[in-house]
Every structure is written in C-alpha cells, then in structure tokens.
Design an enzyme around this catalytic site. Structure first.
Site, short mmCIF file in Angstrom:
data_model
loop_
_atom_site.label_atom_id
_atom_site.label_comp_id
_atom_site.label_asym_id
_atom_site.label_seq_id
_atom_site.Cartn_x
_atom_site.Cartn_y
_atom_site.Cartn_z
N THR A 124 0.82 -1.21 0.00
CA THR A 124 0.00 0.00 0.00
C THR A 124 0.86 1.26 0.00
OG1 THR A 124 -1.52 1.30 1.37
CG2 THR A 124 -0.16 -0.29 2.53
N GLU A 126 0.48 3.55 1.96
CA GLU A 126 0.62 4.03 3.35
C GLU A 126 1.97 3.69 3.96
OE1 GLU A 126 -2.62 3.90 5.98
OE2 GLU A 126 -4.11 3.99 4.40
N TYR A 148 -1.33 -0.24 11.24
CA TYR A 148 -1.68 -0.89 9.96
C TYR A 148 -0.54 -0.71 8.97
CZ TYR A 148 -3.40 -1.18 5.17
OH TYR A 148 -3.51 -1.45 3.83
P1 NAD Z 1 -10.59 -6.09 2.94
O1 NAD Z 1 -10.47 -5.78 4.39
O2 NAD Z 1 -11.82 -5.71 2.20
O3 NAD Z 1 -10.36 -7.65 2.69
C1 NAD Z 1 -9.39 -8.39 3.38
C2 NAD Z 1 -9.73 -9.87 3.21
O4 NAD Z 1 -8.70 -10.62 3.85
C3 NAD Z 1 -11.06 -10.27 3.87
O5 NAD Z 1 -11.79 -11.07 2.99
C4 NAD Z 1 -10.63 -11.06 5.11
O6 NAD Z 1 -11.55 -12.05 5.49
C5 NAD Z 1 -9.31 -11.65 4.63
N1 NAD Z 1 -8.39 -11.98 5.74
C6 NAD Z 1 -8.05 -11.20 6.80
N2 NAD Z 1 -7.21 -11.86 7.60
C7 NAD Z 1 -6.98 -13.07 7.02
C8 NAD Z 1 -6.18 -14.18 7.37
N3 NAD Z 1 -5.43 -14.19 8.47
N4 NAD Z 1 -6.18 -15.26 6.55
C9 NAD Z 1 -6.93 -15.27 5.43
N5 NAD Z 1 -7.72 -14.26 5.06
C10 NAD Z 1 -7.74 -13.15 5.84
O7 NAD Z 1 -9.30 -5.42 2.28
P2 NAD Z 1 -9.12 -4.74 0.84
O8 NAD Z 1 -9.49 -3.32 0.93
O9 NAD Z 1 -9.72 -5.61 -0.19
O10 NAD Z 1 -7.53 -4.80 0.72
C11 NAD Z 1 -6.90 -5.93 0.12
C12 NAD Z 1 -5.40 -5.73 0.16
O11 NAD Z 1 -5.05 -4.52 -0.52
C13 NAD Z 1 -4.85 -5.59 1.57
O12 NAD Z 1 -3.60 -6.24 1.61
C14 NAD Z 1 -4.66 -4.09 1.75
O13 NAD Z 1 -3.63 -3.82 2.67
C15 NAD Z 1 -4.30 -3.67 0.34
N6 NAD Z 1 -4.64 -2.30 -0.05
C16 NAD Z 1 -5.92 -1.83 0.08
C17 NAD Z 1 -6.24 -0.55 -0.36
C18 NAD Z 1 -7.63 0.00 -0.24
O14 NAD Z 1 -7.84 1.18 -0.55
N7 NAD Z 1 -8.63 -0.77 0.15
C19 NAD Z 1 -5.24 0.27 -0.91
C20 NAD Z 1 -3.94 -0.24 -1.00
C21 NAD Z 1 -3.65 -1.53 -0.59
O1 TDX Z 2 -15.29 8.26 8.86
C1 TDX Z 2 -14.23 8.62 8.29
N1 TDX Z 2 -13.95 9.96 8.22
C2 TDX Z 2 -12.82 10.45 7.64
O2 TDX Z 2 -12.60 11.67 7.60
C3 TDX Z 2 -13.30 7.70 7.73
C4 TDX Z 2 -13.56 6.23 7.80
C5 TDX Z 2 -12.17 8.20 7.15
N2 TDX Z 2 -11.91 9.53 7.11
C6 TDX Z 2 -10.67 10.02 6.45
C7 TDX Z 2 -9.38 9.40 6.95
C8 TDX Z 2 -8.52 9.44 5.70
O3 TDX Z 2 -7.90 10.72 5.59
O4 TDX Z 2 -10.78 9.66 5.09
C9 TDX Z 2 -9.50 9.27 4.55
C10 TDX Z 2 -9.61 7.86 4.03
O5 TDX Z 2 -9.81 7.00 5.15
P1 TDX Z 2 -10.03 5.42 4.97
O6 TDX Z 2 -11.14 5.20 4.02
O7 TDX Z 2 -10.09 4.82 6.32
O8 TDX Z 2 -8.70 5.01 4.19
P2 TDX Z 2 -7.16 5.22 4.54
O9 TDX Z 2 -6.93 5.37 5.99
O10 TDX Z 2 -6.62 6.30 3.64
O11 TDX Z 2 -6.57 3.78 4.08
C11 TDX Z 2 -7.04 3.15 2.87
O12 TDX Z 2 -6.14 3.32 1.82
C12 TDX Z 2 -4.91 2.63 1.88
C13 TDX Z 2 -7.31 1.67 3.10
O13 TDX Z 2 -8.19 1.52 4.19
C14 TDX Z 2 -6.03 0.92 3.34
O14 TDX Z 2 -6.29 -0.47 3.43
C15 TDX Z 2 -5.10 1.17 2.19
O15 TDX Z 2 -3.84 0.58 2.43
#
Ligand code: NAD
Ligand code: TDX
Length: 334
Positions: A124, A126, A148
């Site tokens: 990520t 982050e 995280y």
């Molecule tokens: P999510 O939380 O929606 O999904 C995570 C999945 O992993 C879930 O289905 C959960 O059941 C599974 N999981 C958790 N712990 C586990 C374990 N110990 N064994 C097997 N399965 C397990 O997350 P997401 O938003 O789909 O993110 C997926 C990946 O992408 C993550 O690695 C996250 O760090 C990365 N990522 C997410 C974002 C974002 O904006 N959502 C951005 C950059 C990177």
């Molecule tokens: O209720 C809220 N109010 C608010 O102001 C929430 C949930 C978030 N926020 C802000 C915090 C952040 O500045 O919005 C921005 C985005 O927050 P999130 O949706 O929680 O995402 P972020 O913390 O940026 O992380 C996401 O992007 C990188 C994903 O959750 C991560 O899994 C990924 O790695």
C-alpha cells in the site's frame, strides 16, 4: 493451465481481482483462501461461486499446514489477505501484526519449500507515510505512521528479503486508496455514500484537509495483473489514480451526486497520527504499459449507483458487528 492461490479473495479488492481474472482468462484455476473475518464476504463473489475454475477455502494464512497443502499445488500466489482498516489498527493492532506480517511469513516459507513462479505481495501507499509536497517514488524511505501501515511495511519488506535471500520471485504493488462496489462500509467512500443514502451524518476527521489519491478498484486489478505478468522480480510498483482530493472535496462531491444537503457533513475528532497526504509517482508502472481506464467522476458515479441499487449488500453489514464498532469508535453521537 495456470493455478493461482488468491488469499483474502472474499474481501473488497481480492474479489474484484478474482472476477476480473476469470472473465479475462479461460485457462485459469483460482483457489481463494480467506479466513472470513468481519471484512470477508462470500456475497462479493456470488456470481462466480459455481464457476468450475474457482474454489473457495475458508482458512487463515497464518495456518502453516493449510497454507502448505495449497501452495504445493499452485504456480502463483497473490496475497491480498490483510487486516486493512487504519482506525481498527489504532484501537487494536494485534491481528494486524499477525496477519499482515506473520501471515506473509507463512506464505513466503511455503513458497520457499514448494517453489512458485510468482509471489505478488499486495502492499500500500501508506508504507511511505505522509508527504506534504511532491510524490513518493518506489525507492523512497518507508515511514509508516499507523500500526496498519507499519505491519504492511513489515510484510512488504519481508517479501523483498525472501527475494534477495532465497530468490523467491516476488513483486510488490503499492496502490493508493481504492474505491468501488463491494467495499466494506467502514472506509470513507462506502461509509459516506451509504450514510448519505440513509440521511445520516458524514463524520469528517479533523479539518477535512487530508488528501488521498483515489483509484477505481478495476483499474487497480488491471495494474496488479500487469505487475504479476511483466514486473521485474524483487521490484516495487506504485499504482495511483492521479485523483488527489481532500476529504472535504470528496464528501461534498458525494453529497452533490446524491442530491443531499451539504449540512449532512460533520467535523469530528481527528484520527490519531492521521497522515496528511498520500501521493505517488507512477512512472514505473506506466512504463509497463498501464494507465487508469476510468475517470474519477465516471467511476464514482458507477460506484454511487451500485450502492443505491444494492442496499441488500450493505444494510446487513451496517448492523451487528459494524454497529458495535461504530458506536465504540465514534464518541460523538452521529
Ligand atoms: P478487505 O479488508 O476488504 O479484505 C481483506 C480480506 O482478507 C477479507 O476477505 C478477510 O476475510 C481476509 N483476511 C483477513 N485476515 C486473514 C487471514 N489471516 N487469513 C486469510 N484471510 C484473511 O481489504 P481490501 O481493501 O480488499 O484490501 C486488500 C489488500 O489490498 C490488503 O492487503 C490491503 O492492505 C491492500 N490495499 C488496500 C487498499 C484499499 O484502498 N482498500 C489500498 C492499498 C492496498
Ligand atoms: O469516517 C471517516 N472519516 C474520515 O474523515 C473515515 C472512515 C475516514 N476519514 C478520512 C481518513 C482518511 O484521511 O478519510 C480518509 C480515508 O480513510 P479510509 O477510508 O479509512 O482510508 P485510509 O486510511 O486512507 O486507508 C485506505 O487506503 C490505503 C485503506 O483503508 C487501506 O487499506 C489502504 O492501504
């Protein structure tokens, strides 16, 4: 035939990736290993659950026996499994350390034992921490600021070390904030759209000036495939949408699209250690031939429309565990 192990495939991005790959490739088998935490949801994959090329297995990536029994039969591993929500990591980091670091270790050890053609460790933006001006490049210093982000940085660098030390063919995509259908309604986009649809307040942390770079989830899936196919072993690739918005701009955009009053937004206590801005230099992935195919506006419109039409998917999720977490998390009564 290529056999893939996708971990965390019942979550948001993993489920889109599985759907995308099965629709694009005929000669492919995918095993989805997912623990089904609160964020894992088999309804995300209802449309493909009967596809003979797809198998779901409930299990933990920290479970060495389970992981080894699967890794010995696949060519490629894509590790999406993670605890993924920053706010939860601030409240209780334990599972983040287990899954996002130890879980990666278990998968890497199994890859070392059985051999794989590719190990894609989903990381990520982050991991870099916050940047006031300019853009992070892949070899910049990592300064993660939440439990995280730090645990993801641990998994990211552990994967790299297995490339350097044992020659495991690792590639590491680091993407910016994703949005789209099937995102658990705790992240800002899915939470704010669904709150607005129910005429509930949209809680903006701090002054709302924090900036994120928004990427449509399907564009991310395309980038991940390109990195898996063409990325150089041991290398990191940034993936960014090029859509920087402050949280305030994002919130007002959602409210306007839904024709809801702007006074649904409310300012609440800031997140602890809240990173001000994430921004990525994406020259490296663009040199592999990737670019996002969706504009922010069109993708957001599609996303909002999906949450409008699929209340069945998110209404259940916003009760039970979610409600308990939400009440505990937000001291303010929203
Ligand atoms: P999510 O939380 O929606 O999904 C995570 C999945 O992993 C879930 O289905 C959960 O059941 C599974 N999981 C958790 N712990 C586990 C374990 N110990 N064994 C097997 N399965 C397990 O997350 P997401 O938003 O789909 O993110 C997926 C990946 O992408 C993550 O690695 C996250 O760090 C990365 N990522 C997410 C974002 C974002 O904006 N959502 C951005 C950059 C990177
Ligand atoms: O209720 C809220 N109010 C608010 O102001 C929430 C949930 C978030 N926020 C802000 C915090 C952040 O500045 O919005 C921005 C985005 O927050 P999130 O949706 O929680 O995402 P972020 O913390 O940026 O992380 C996401 O992007 C990188 C994903 O959750 C991560 O899994 C990924 O790695």
């Amino acid at each position: 035939m290529k056999k893939m192990l996708v971990t965390g495939g019942a979550g948001f991005i993993g489920s889109h990736f599985i759907r995308y790959m099965l629709s694009k490739h005929k000669d492919l088998e995918i095993i989805n290993l997912d623990k089904l935490t609160y964020a894992g949801n088999l309804e995300n994959l209802k449309d493909i659950e009967k596809d003979s090329r797809y198998t779901f297995i409930q299990g933990d990536i920290c479970d060495e026996h389970r992981v080894n029994s699967l890794v010995q039969n696949v060519n490629v591993i894509l590790n999406f499994a993670a605890e993924s929500h920053v706010d939860r990591s601030i409240g209780k980091p334990d599972d983040f350390i287990k899954t996002d670091i130890y879980g990666v270790f278990v998968l890497l050890e199994a890859s070392k034992k059985w051999g794989v053609e590719r190990f894609v460790q989903i990381s990520t933006d982050e991991v870099y921490g916050s940047i006031e001006n300019g853009y992070f490049k892949e070899n910049d210093t990592l300064m993660p600021s939440s439990p995280y982000a730090a645990s993801k940085a641990g998994g990211d660098r552990l994967a790299y070390s297995y490339y350097v030390t044992y020659g495991i063919p690792v590639v590491i995509p680091r993407s910016s904030n994703n949005f789209g259908p099937f995102q658990y309604p705790e992240k800002i986009v899915s939470l704010f759209i669904t709150n607005a649809l129910d005429d509930k307040k949209l809680p903006i942390y701090g002054d709302g000036g924090n900036v994120r770079d928004w990427l449509f989830v399907r564009d991310n899936c395309e980038a991940i495939e390109i990195i898996m196919e063409r990325g150089k072993e041991g290398e990191v690739y940034n993936i960014g949408g090029g859509n920087e918005r402050t949280n305030l701009e994002l919130t007002e955009f959602i409210l306007r699209m839904l024709d809801k009053p702007l006074d649904l937004k409310t300012f609440v206590e800031d997140r602890k250690g809240h990173d001000r801005r994430y921004a990525l230099n994406t020259d490296k992935i663009k040199a592999l031939g990737w670019k996002p195919n969706h504009t922010f506006e069109n993708a957001m419109e599609e996303t909002i429309f999906w949450y409008q039409k699929n209340r069945w998917w998110w209404e259940r999720l916003k009760s039970g565990e979610f409600l308990e977490y939400y009440k505990k998390h937000y001291k303010q009564n929203l």
